[in-house]
Design a protein around this motif. Structure first.
Motif, PDB file in Angstrom:
ATOM      1  N   PRO A 231      31.021  54.619  49.604  1.00  0.00           N
ATOM      2  CA  PRO A 231      32.426  54.709  50.014  1.00  0.00           C
ATOM      3  C   PRO A 231      32.926  53.035  49.833  1.00  0.00           C
ATOM      4  CG  PRO A 231      31.085  55.918  51.830  1.00  0.00           C
ATOM      5  CD  PRO A 231      30.086  55.511  50.915  1.00  0.00           C
ATOM      6  N   ALA A 232      34.048  52.992  49.730  1.00  0.00           N
ATOM      7  CA  ALA A 232      34.909  51.670  49.454  1.00  0.00           C
ATOM      8  C   ALA A 232      36.147  51.847  49.872  1.00  0.00           C
ATOM      9  CB  ALA A 232      34.818  51.263  47.912  1.00  0.00           C
ATOM     10  N   ASP A 233      36.599  50.415  50.188  1.00  0.00           N
ATOM     11  CA  ASP A 233      38.031  50.419  50.662  1.00  0.00           C
ATOM     12  C   ASP A 233      38.860  50.391  49.227  1.00  0.00           C
ATOM     13  OD1 ASP A 233      37.861  47.971  49.361  1.00  0.00           O
ATOM     14  OD2 ASP A 233      37.861  46.711  51.235  1.00  0.00           O
ATOM     15  N   LYS A 234      40.183  49.990  49.484  1.00  0.00           N
ATOM     16  CA  LYS A 234      41.239  50.167  48.583  1.00  0.00           C
ATOM     17  C   LYS A 234      40.978  49.031  47.357  1.00  0.00           C
ATOM     18  CE  LYS A 234      45.090  52.919  49.033  1.00  0.00           C
ATOM     19  NZ  LYS A 234      45.867  53.380  47.889  1.00  0.00           N
ATOM     20  N   ASN A 235      40.024  48.224  47.743  1.00  0.00           N
ATOM     21  CA  ASN A 235      39.768  47.041  46.666  1.00  0.00           C
ATOM     22  C   ASN A 235      38.450  47.321  46.051  1.00  0.00           C
ATOM     23  OD1 ASN A 235      42.171  45.607  47.094  1.00  0.00           O
ATOM     24  ND2 ASN A 235      41.321  44.516  48.711  1.00  0.00           N
ATOM     25  N   GLY A 236      37.888  48.369  46.378  1.00  0.00           N
ATOM     26  CA  GLY A 236      36.466  48.791  45.630  1.00  0.00           C
ATOM     27  C   GLY A 236      35.264  48.041  46.420  1.00  0.00           C
ATOM     28  N   ASN A 237      35.565  47.524  47.642  1.00  0.00           N
ATOM     29  CA  ASN A 237      34.393  46.649  48.467  1.00  0.00           C
ATOM     30  C   ASN A 237      33.792  47.707  49.217  1.00  0.00           C
ATOM     31  OD1 ASN A 237      32.985  45.195  50.052  1.00  0.00           O
ATOM     32  ND2 ASN A 237      34.580  43.702  50.648  1.00  0.00           N
ATOM     33  N   THR A 238      32.365  47.899  49.116  1.00  0.00           N
ATOM     34  CA  THR A 238      31.686  48.843  49.820  1.00  0.00           C
ATOM     35  C   THR A 238      31.323  48.581  51.091  1.00  0.00           C
ATOM     36  OG1 THR A 238      29.766  48.260  48.673  1.00  0.00           O
ATOM     37  CG2 THR A 238      31.071  50.098  47.766  1.00  0.00           C
ATOM     38  N   THR A 456      29.610  40.235  44.299  1.00  0.00           N
ATOM     39  CA  THR A 456      30.725  39.378  44.951  1.00  0.00           C
ATOM     40  C   THR A 456      30.691  38.158  44.240  1.00  0.00           C
ATOM     41  OG1 THR A 456      29.343  38.599  46.648  1.00  0.00           O
ATOM     42  CG2 THR A 456      30.419  40.669  47.285  1.00  0.00           C
ATOM     43  N   VAL A 457      31.959  37.522  44.132  1.00  0.00           N
ATOM     44  CA  VAL A 457      32.031  35.970  43.772  1.00  0.00           C
ATOM     45  C   VAL A 457      32.821  35.501  44.872  1.00  0.00           C
ATOM     46  CG1 VAL A 457      33.536  34.856  41.971  1.00  0.00           C
ATOM     47  CG2 VAL A 457      32.436  36.923  41.333  1.00  0.00           C
ATOM     48  N   SER A 458      32.076  34.442  45.130  1.00  0.00           N
ATOM     49  CA  SER A 458      32.838  33.558  46.475  1.00  0.00           C
ATOM     50  C   SER A 458      33.176  32.261  45.880  1.00  0.00           C
ATOM     51  CB  SER A 458      31.698  33.494  47.558  1.00  0.00           C
ATOM     52  OG  SER A 458      31.283  34.536  47.835  1.00  0.00           O
ATOM     53  N   ASP A 459      34.091  31.495  46.719  1.00  0.00           N
ATOM     54  CA  ASP A 459      34.387  30.089  46.521  1.00  0.00           C
ATOM     55  C   ASP A 459      33.318  29.277  47.763  1.00  0.00           C
ATOM     56  OD1 ASP A 459      35.626  30.460  48.736  1.00  0.00           O
ATOM     57  OD2 ASP A 459      37.360  29.504  48.183  1.00  0.00           O
ATOM     58  N   GLY A 460      33.531  27.906  48.025  1.00  0.00           N
ATOM     59  CA  GLY A 460      32.891  27.418  49.278  1.00  0.00           C
ATOM     60  C   GLY A 460      32.986  27.895  50.394  1.00  0.00           C
ATOM     61  N   THR A 461      34.098  28.595  50.439  1.00  0.00           N
ATOM     62  CA  THR A 461      34.329  29.035  51.880  1.00  0.00           C
ATOM     63  C   THR A 461      34.133  30.665  52.171  1.00  0.00           C
ATOM     64  OG1 THR A 461      36.191  27.422  51.820  1.00  0.00           O
ATOM     65  CG2 THR A 461      36.407  29.442  53.786  1.00  0.00           C
ATOM     66  N   ALA A 462      34.618  31.352  51.287  1.00  0.00           N
ATOM     67  CA  ALA A 462      34.515  32.901  51.441  1.00  0.00           C
ATOM     68  C   ALA A 462      34.291  33.820  50.377  1.00  0.00           C
ATOM     69  CB  ALA A 462      35.776  33.346  52.210  1.00  0.00           C
ATOM     70  N   VAL A 463      33.901  35.337  50.516  1.00  0.00           N
ATOM     71  CA  VAL A 463      34.131  36.128  49.365  1.00  0.00           C
ATOM     72  C   VAL A 463      35.424  36.271  48.934  1.00  0.00           C
ATOM     73  CG1 VAL A 463      33.485  38.549  48.672  1.00  0.00           C
ATOM     74  CG2 VAL A 463      31.890  37.388  50.195  1.00  0.00           C
ATOM     75  N   ARG A 464      35.654  36.159  47.644  1.00  0.00           N
ATOM     76  CA  ARG A 464      36.853  36.112  46.907  1.00  0.00           C
ATOM     77  C   ARG A 464      37.215  37.532  46.064  1.00  0.00           C
ATOM     78  NH1 ARG A 464      39.531  33.174  50.626  1.00  0.00           N
ATOM     79  NH2 ARG A 464      38.501  31.085  50.683  1.00  0.00           N
ATOM     80  N   HIS A 465      36.008  38.346  45.470  1.00  0.00           N
ATOM     81  CA  HIS A 465      35.986  39.293  45.010  1.00  0.00           C
ATOM     82  C   HIS A 465      34.963  39.870  44.978  1.00  0.00           C
ATOM     83  CE1 HIS A 465      37.035  41.934  41.606  1.00  0.00           C
ATOM     84  NE2 HIS A 465      35.775  41.734  41.228  1.00  0.00           N
ATOM     85  N   THR A 466      35.077  41.274  44.927  1.00  0.00           N
ATOM     86  CA  THR A 466      34.097  42.253  45.090  1.00  0.00           C
ATOM     87  C   THR A 466      34.230  43.448  43.999  1.00  0.00           C
ATOM     88  OG1 THR A 466      33.779  42.275  47.347  1.00  0.00           O
ATOM     89  CG2 THR A 466      32.638  44.289  46.402  1.00  0.00           C
ATOM     90  N   PHE A 467      33.340  43.541  43.085  1.00  0.00           N
ATOM     91  CA  PHE A 467      33.476  44.353  41.917  1.00  0.00           C
ATOM     92  C   PHE A 467      33.429  45.818  42.331  1.00  0.00           C
ATOM     93  CE2 PHE A 467      31.809  40.595  39.511  1.00  0.00           C
ATOM     94  CZ  PHE A 467      32.739  40.613  38.801  1.00  0.00           C
ATOM     95  N   ALA A 468      34.211  46.612  41.854  1.00  0.00           N
ATOM     96  CA  ALA A 468      34.448  47.743  42.113  1.00  0.00           C
ATOM     97  C   ALA A 468      33.314  48.747  41.744  1.00  0.00           C
ATOM     98  CB  ALA A 468      35.587  48.408  41.465  1.00  0.00           C
ATOM     99  N   SER A 469      32.932  49.806  42.419  1.00  0.00           N
ATOM    100  CA  SER A 469      31.946  50.482  41.909  1.00  0.00           C
ATOM    101  C   SER A 469      32.201  51.091  40.524  1.00  0.00           C
ATOM    102  CB  SER A 469      32.140  52.079  43.141  1.00  0.00           C
ATOM    103  OG  SER A 469      30.906  52.760  42.352  1.00  0.00           O
ATOM    104  N   GLY A 470      31.000  51.207  39.645  1.00  0.00           N
ATOM    105  CA  GLY A 470      31.361  51.517  38.324  1.00  0.00           C
ATOM    106  C   GLY A 470      31.482  50.609  37.276  1.00  0.00           C
ATOM    107  N   THR A 471      31.607  49.145  37.679  1.00  0.00           N
ATOM    108  CA  THR A 471      31.873  48.121  36.961  1.00  0.00           C
ATOM    109  C   THR A 471      30.299  47.497  36.355  1.00  0.00           C
ATOM    110  OG1 THR A 471      33.744  47.330  38.367  1.00  0.00           O
ATOM    111  CG2 THR A 471      32.568  45.737  36.767  1.00  0.00           C
ATOM    112  N   THR A 472      30.346  47.511  34.952  1.00  0.00           N
ATOM    113  CA  THR A 472      29.422  46.942  34.241  1.00  0.00           C
ATOM    114  C   THR A 472      29.705  46.072  33.164  1.00  0.00           C
ATOM    115  OG1 THR A 472      29.508  48.540  32.570  1.00  0.00           O
ATOM    116  CG2 THR A 472      28.092  49.297  34.266  1.00  0.00           C
TER     117      THR A 472
END
Length: 573
Positions: A231-238, A456-472
């Motif tokens: 399961p994932a949210d609107k942004n694809g974050n599981t 996930t891709v983070s800067d020095g502070t927080a997670v800024r992107h989570t790749f959606a399910s199915g991304t290769t």
């Protein structure tokens, strides 16, 4: 604890009477209404809720207490319950106001409805429980030997159709992964000893798991499916914890029930693999009214709710089944080789056969072939994968379906291949002042495709992107994460917008970190102000596309100021 164990030593003839007796005891402890004469009242509890058509069943794991008292009194979780309309909820920290019978009943009535049943374990500081639209015909708790303030709460529920549902609510410890695995092992023993194989099973709740690679999931896989897609949210974050960087909460069902899993539909939105409910990112919020945007971020709200939907058959539907036999998990098949997919089927005329390289995106092998044949020839696709699956379904009824029990591997060149994903280029100081133009480019220099689902891709502070399910990302290719969709130049290959809406990279220097779905650091780089201070000029590996290369200004390796999704000289990967 003798009452809860003695239930399963009773002779079969006394099952219904004893079930009712136990429910009476349970509801007395938690404030439910109980009639004095068990023989006269029992039919209310055990009358089967059969149906002549398929029925949508929504299951939810929910540790949604907020505030300072591990309590539902502030109301944030109540609004989420009201907006998501679950049928069966495995709830944790099941406290409300004084915890009197009247208060707990009021919580259930307000959040779900006066017709819902519930079981709440007694004598626990932060009790687990089950809340159900359908009658609870037996309930109790099994000892969690690793913790003193709660146990495993279970309920046997008379859902529509010929099978009952056993729902188990768990709240595993944060102490360590080894302790959680001990808890899982103990629970599996209870399940194997007590839950009929002919019934459905769901384990739901707060597992406190830091990653999906914990041994806990391997242990649970003997009784429920722990495989992707998730399961994932609107942004694809599981991920499901408050910071959205760990998979704490789960709804895990046995293979019999998983065969009927269907998309979660909320108003105008559809979630193919289930929903992680985060009101902070959900849109349009009217889908889950009266939930408010800030509810998931309320003080003390440490978890997101998790929902899965199932389209289960009622008594009047034909007992049709299909079962994948091969590949059924763990195989290693060579790309391009000739293989045979096999299955067994009952009550099905024709089947549809599909495969997936990531558990999310499916490709049809045949849309309809005779079920009685039991097999179909297949040329294994040329793309390498460690998360390949096969699915066989009734060609005329997609709810009758089965997956491989676990993922299998597709290797290339006869010897397999490996991926190698790393940060290759980062534009920290965007051209002009549009931060949507910031980007992070990842390159796969390996010999096999890499599934980025949940990375996930983070800067020095927080997670800024989570790749959606199915991304290769294919071998020798790149993927680029931009701060926002408006900042993606036309024609940029492999480009996506940051799932949080921004990368927030600091022009005076920053650190970028990439982690896989298990939370392991795959690549990280720190950029000094000398690489971040030039407007519109990125930092790039030298040599380009080399994981061992150092970072220099892009103008040091090419006449271009940046090259998102392409080699430093502007040519395609």
């Amino acid at each position: 604890m003798s009452l809860k164990q003695d239930l399963f030593r009773r002779p079969a003839a006394s099952w219904r009477t004893w079930s009712f007796t136990l429910v009476c005891a349970a509801l007395s402890a938690c404030g439910g209404s109980v009639e004095a004469d068990a023989e006269e009242t029992a039919p209310e509890f055990v009358a089967r809720e059969d149906s002549l058509a398929n029925v949508r069943l929504r299951l939810m794991a929910a540790n949604l207490s907020s505030g300072n008292g591990q309590d539902y009194d502030p109301g944030h979780g109540i609004r989420i319950f009201q907006g998501t309309d679950a049928d069966v909820v495995m709830i944790q920290e099941f406290n409300y106001r004084t915890d009197s019978a009247a208060d707990i009943r009021a919580l259930v009535d307000t959040a779900f409805g006066t017709g819902f049943s519930y079981y709440r374990e007694a004598g626990a500081q932060i009790p687990n429980g089950i809340i159900s639209r359908y009658p609870i015909i037996a309930a109790g708790e099994w000892d969690d030997t690793q913790v003193s303030n709660r146990d495993f709460a279970w309920a046997r529920i008379d859902i529509p159709g010929p099978k009952d549902l056993w729902a188990i609510s768990v709240h595993l410890l944060t102490t360590s992964s080894s302790v959680r695995n001990t808890e899982a092992s103990n629970l599996v023993k209870f399940i194997n000893a007590n839950v009929p194989a002919s019934d459905y099973l769901v384990i739901g709740g707060d597992f406190n798991t830091g990653s999906r690679s914990e041994a806990t999931f391997s242990t649970f896989s003997s009784v429920v499916s722990t495989a992707s897609p998730y399961p994932a949210d609107k942004n694809g974050n599981t991920n499901t914890n408050a910071g959205r960087n760990s998979p704490y909460d789960h709804v895990l069902v046995d293979n019999d029930l998983r065969a009927y899993q269907t998309s979660v539909v909320m108003g105008s939105s559809t979630f193919a693999n289930g929903l992680v409910v985060d009101t902070r990112v959900y849109s349009p919020l009217s889908d889950i009214s009266p939930a408010l945007s800030g509810d998931s971020g309320a003080s003390g709200m440490q978890h997101m709710g998790v929902i899965k939907d199932f389209l289960i058959p009622g008594d009047g539907t034909t007992a049709s089944t299909v079962t994948v036999l091969s590949p059924n998990g763990g195989e290693s098949w060579t790309a391009g080789s000739a293989r045979t997919i096999t299955w067994s089927a009952s009550g099905v005329s024709n089947v549809k056969v599909e495969y997936s390289l990531n558990g999310s995106t499916w490709t049809t092998i045949t849309s309809s072939t005779g079920a009685s044949a039991g097999s179909v020839a297949w040329t294994v696709p040329s793309s390498a994968s460690t998360t390949a699956w096969v699915r066989v379904s009734d060609a005329s009824n997609a709810t009758v379906t089965d997956l491989s029990n676990a993922a299998f591997t597709i290797t290339t060149g006869g010897t397999g291949g490996t991926g190698n994903v790393f940060i290759n280029e980062v534009l920290i100081n965007e051209p002009g002042s549009d931060v949507n133009g910031e980007f992070v480019e990842l390159v796969n220099s390996g010999t096999a495709a890499v599934d980025l689902s949940g990375w996930t891709v983070s800067d020095g502070t927080a997670v800024r992107h989570t790749f959606a399910s199915g991304t290769t990302v294919a071998a020798g290719k790149a993927v680029v994460v931009f701060g926002g969709a408006s900042g993606i130049p036309s024609g940029t290959p492999g480009a996506v917008a940051a799932s949080t809406g921004s990368l927030v990279l600091g022009n005076s220097g920053d650190t970028v970190t990439v982690k896989n779905s298990a939370g392991t650091v795959v690549s990280t780089a720190t950029f000094a102000s000398s690489l971040a201070g030039t407007d519109g000029v990125s930092a790039n590996r030298s040599p380009d596309a080399s994981s061992s290369g150092s970072f220099v200004l892009h103008t040091g390796v090419s006449s271009l100021s940046s090259s998102p999704g392409k080699r430093a000289n502007g040519t395609a990967f």
